[in-house]
Write a protein that holds these residues in place. Structure first.
Motif, PDB file in Angstrom:
ATOM      1  N   MET A 190      37.872  15.582  33.108  1.00 53.78           N
ATOM      2  CA  MET A 190      37.383  16.917  33.383  1.00 53.78           C
ATOM      3  C   MET A 190      38.561  17.802  33.788  1.00 53.78           C
ATOM      4  N   LYS A 191      38.562  19.034  33.278  1.00 58.72           N
ATOM      5  CA  LYS A 191      39.639  19.982  33.591  1.00 58.72           C
ATOM      6  C   LYS A 191      39.605  20.360  35.071  1.00 58.72           C
ATOM      7  N   LYS A 192      40.796  20.627  35.595  1.00 56.70           N
ATOM      8  CA  LYS A 192      40.949  21.111  36.963  1.00 56.70           C
ATOM      9  C   LYS A 192      41.384  22.577  36.898  1.00 56.70           C
ATOM     10  N   VAL A 193      40.633  23.438  37.590  1.00 63.39           N
ATOM     11  CA  VAL A 193      40.936  24.869  37.610  1.00 63.39           C
ATOM     12  C   VAL A 193      41.349  25.253  39.029  1.00 63.39           C
ATOM     13  N   ALA A 194      42.487  25.939  39.143  1.00 62.91           N
ATOM     14  CA  ALA A 194      42.970  26.426  40.439  1.00 62.91           C
ATOM     15  C   ALA A 194      42.881  27.944  40.465  1.00 62.91           C
ATOM     16  N   PHE A 195      42.245  28.459  41.491  1.00 64.47           N
ATOM     17  CA  PHE A 195      42.150  29.893  41.727  1.00 64.47           C
ATOM     18  C   PHE A 195      43.164  30.216  42.826  1.00 64.47           C
ATOM     19  N   ILE A 196      44.131  31.073  42.510  1.00 64.53           N
ATOM     20  CA  ILE A 196      45.283  31.281  43.379  1.00 64.53           C
ATOM     21  C   ILE A 196      45.384  32.732  43.836  1.00 64.53           C
ATOM     22  N   CYS A 197      45.571  32.923  45.125  1.00 64.77           N
ATOM     23  CA  CYS A 197      46.040  34.209  45.636  1.00 64.77           C
ATOM     24  C   CYS A 197      46.961  33.937  46.811  1.00 64.77           C
ATOM     25  N   VAL A 198      47.491  34.950  47.415  1.00 67.67           N
ATOM     26  CA  VAL A 198      48.549  34.744  48.401  1.00 67.67           C
ATOM     27  C   VAL A 198      48.052  33.982  49.627  1.00 67.67           C
ATOM     28  N   HIS A 199      46.981  34.466  50.266  1.00 66.90           N
ATOM     29  CA  HIS A 199      46.558  33.886  51.542  1.00 66.90           C
ATOM     30  C   HIS A 199      45.459  32.835  51.434  1.00 66.90           C
ATOM     31  N   ASN A 200      44.842  32.676  50.295  1.00 64.04           N
ATOM     32  CA  ASN A 200      43.768  31.701  50.110  1.00 64.04           C
ATOM     33  C   ASN A 200      42.713  31.828  51.205  1.00 64.04           C
ATOM     34  N   SER A 201      42.227  33.049  51.402  1.00 70.62           N
ATOM     35  CA  SER A 201      41.219  33.232  52.445  1.00 70.62           C
ATOM     36  C   SER A 201      39.999  34.013  51.977  1.00 70.62           C
ATOM     37  N   CYS A 202      40.049  34.613  50.784  1.00 64.09           N
ATOM     38  CA  CYS A 202      38.920  35.453  50.379  1.00 64.09           C
ATOM     39  C   CYS A 202      38.568  35.246  48.901  1.00 64.09           C
ATOM     40  N   ARG A 203      39.206  35.981  47.994  1.00 59.90           N
ATOM     41  CA  ARG A 203      38.827  35.928  46.575  1.00 59.90           C
ATOM     42  C   ARG A 203      38.944  34.536  45.981  1.00 59.90           C
ATOM     43  N   SER A 204      40.044  33.861  46.237  1.00 64.95           N
ATOM     44  CA  SER A 204      40.218  32.518  45.665  1.00 64.95           C
ATOM     45  C   SER A 204      39.204  31.541  46.252  1.00 64.95           C
ATOM     46  N   GLN A 205      38.871  31.711  47.527  1.00 61.29           N
ATOM     47  CA  GLN A 205      37.860  30.856  48.159  1.00 61.29           C
ATOM     48  C   GLN A 205      36.478  31.106  47.545  1.00 61.29           C
ATOM     49  N   ILE A 206      36.162  32.375  47.298  1.00 59.34           N
ATOM     50  CA  ILE A 206      34.892  32.721  46.650  1.00 59.34           C
ATOM     51  C   ILE A 206      34.844  32.097  45.255  1.00 59.34           C
ATOM     52  N   ALA A 207      35.944  32.196  44.515  1.00 58.06           N
ATOM     53  CA  ALA A 207      35.997  31.629  43.162  1.00 58.06           C
ATOM     54  C   ALA A 207      35.824  30.111  43.189  1.00 58.06           C
ATOM     55  N   GLU A 208      36.469  29.442  44.147  1.00 56.74           N
ATOM     56  CA  GLU A 208      36.302  27.993  44.257  1.00 56.74           C
ATOM     57  C   GLU A 208      34.837  27.649  44.517  1.00 56.74           C
ATOM     58  N   ALA A 209      34.219  28.364  45.461  1.00 53.13           N
ATOM     59  CA  ALA A 209      32.820  28.091  45.809  1.00 53.13           C
ATOM     60  C   ALA A 209      31.898  28.339  44.623  1.00 53.13           C
ATOM     61  N   LEU A 210      32.098  29.458  43.928  1.00 59.37           N
ATOM     62  CA  LEU A 210      31.239  29.755  42.777  1.00 59.37           C
ATOM     63  C   LEU A 210      31.523  28.812  41.614  1.00 59.37           C
ATOM     64  N   GLY A 211      32.780  28.408  41.456  1.00 58.99           N
ATOM     65  CA  GLY A 211      33.095  27.422  40.428  1.00 58.99           C
ATOM     66  C   GLY A 211      32.366  26.112  40.675  1.00 58.99           C
ATOM     67  N   LYS A 212      32.371  25.656  41.919  1.00 59.50           N
ATOM     68  CA  LYS A 212      31.658  24.423  42.272  1.00 59.50           C
ATOM     69  C   LYS A 212      30.150  24.595  42.077  1.00 59.50           C
ATOM     70  N   HIS A 213      29.648  25.768  42.413  1.00 67.61           N
ATOM     71  CA  HIS A 213      28.220  26.054  42.348  1.00 67.61           C
ATOM     72  C   HIS A 213      27.726  26.220  40.909  1.00 67.61           C
ATOM     73  N   LEU A 214      28.514  26.877  40.067  1.00 71.75           N
ATOM     74  CA  LEU A 214      28.056  27.257  38.730  1.00 71.75           C
ATOM     75  C   LEU A 214      28.645  26.440  37.583  1.00 71.75           C
ATOM     76  N   ALA A 215      29.761  25.747  37.812  1.00 73.70           N
ATOM     77  CA  ALA A 215      30.465  25.135  36.682  1.00 73.70           C
ATOM     78  C   ALA A 215      30.942  23.718  36.947  1.00 73.70           C
ATOM     79  N   SER A 216      30.424  23.057  37.973  1.00 74.37           N
ATOM     80  CA  SER A 216      30.929  21.715  38.314  1.00 74.37           C
ATOM     81  C   SER A 216      30.654  20.693  37.221  1.00 74.37           C
ATOM     82  N   ASP A 217      29.771  21.008  36.294  1.00 74.26           N
ATOM     83  CA  ASP A 217      29.518  20.117  35.168  1.00 74.26           C
ATOM     84  C   ASP A 217      30.575  20.262  34.075  1.00 74.26           C
TER      85      ASP A 217
END
Length: 133
Positions: free
Chosen positions: A1-28
């Motif tokens: 399975m592919k690994k996707v990294a969502f990157i921003c400078v502080h890893n506290s907002c947008r990238s965290q939201i993307a990780e959560a939604l990725g797990k929620h919507l695309a973990s398959d």
């Protein structure tokens, strides 16, 4: 399975939201990670609150602010839109979503950015699915 990294400078907002939604919507389809070149003591509390409200996702249960070297090497690296300070992660980004940071903005602006991230995650899921067929 592919690994996707969502990157921003502080890893506290947008990238965290993307990780959560990725797990929620695309973990398959892909594994989701987020990281930054710096960290914050906690995930943005407005993001935490609104993700709980909108999706019943508690980002603080499964996520924390982390640097790029603390996640697996990604197959796909997405920049959230860091303007002039976009971090170098040892390779080129596969895409730059160019999203403004909603920190300090209204709930409406946060929800707009969360919706944009959700749509981008769904698009990415479709792209990754298409490539693996």
């Amino acid at each position: 399975m592919k690994k996707v990294a969502f990157i921003c400078v502080h890893n506290s907002c947008r990238s965290q939201i993307a990780e959560a939604l990725g797990k929620h919507l695309a973990s398959d389809v892909f594994e989701s990670y987020s990281a930054g070149t710096e960290t914050k003591p906690q995930i943005n509390q407005d993001a935490v609150r609104l993700m709980k409200k909108l999706y019943n996702i508690d980002m603080e249960q499964m996520q924390c602010s982390k640097t790029f070297d603390k996640i697996p090497t990604p197959d796909i690296a997405i920049s959230m839109g860091c303007d002039v300070d976009c971090p170098y992660i040892g390779r080129e980004f596969d895409d730059n979503w160019g999203l403004p940071d909603p920190t300090g903005q209204s709930d409406e602006e946060f929800e707009r950015i969360i919706s944009l991230i959700k749509n981008k995650v769904i698009e990415l899921k479709s792209e990754v699915q298409g490539c693996s067929k």
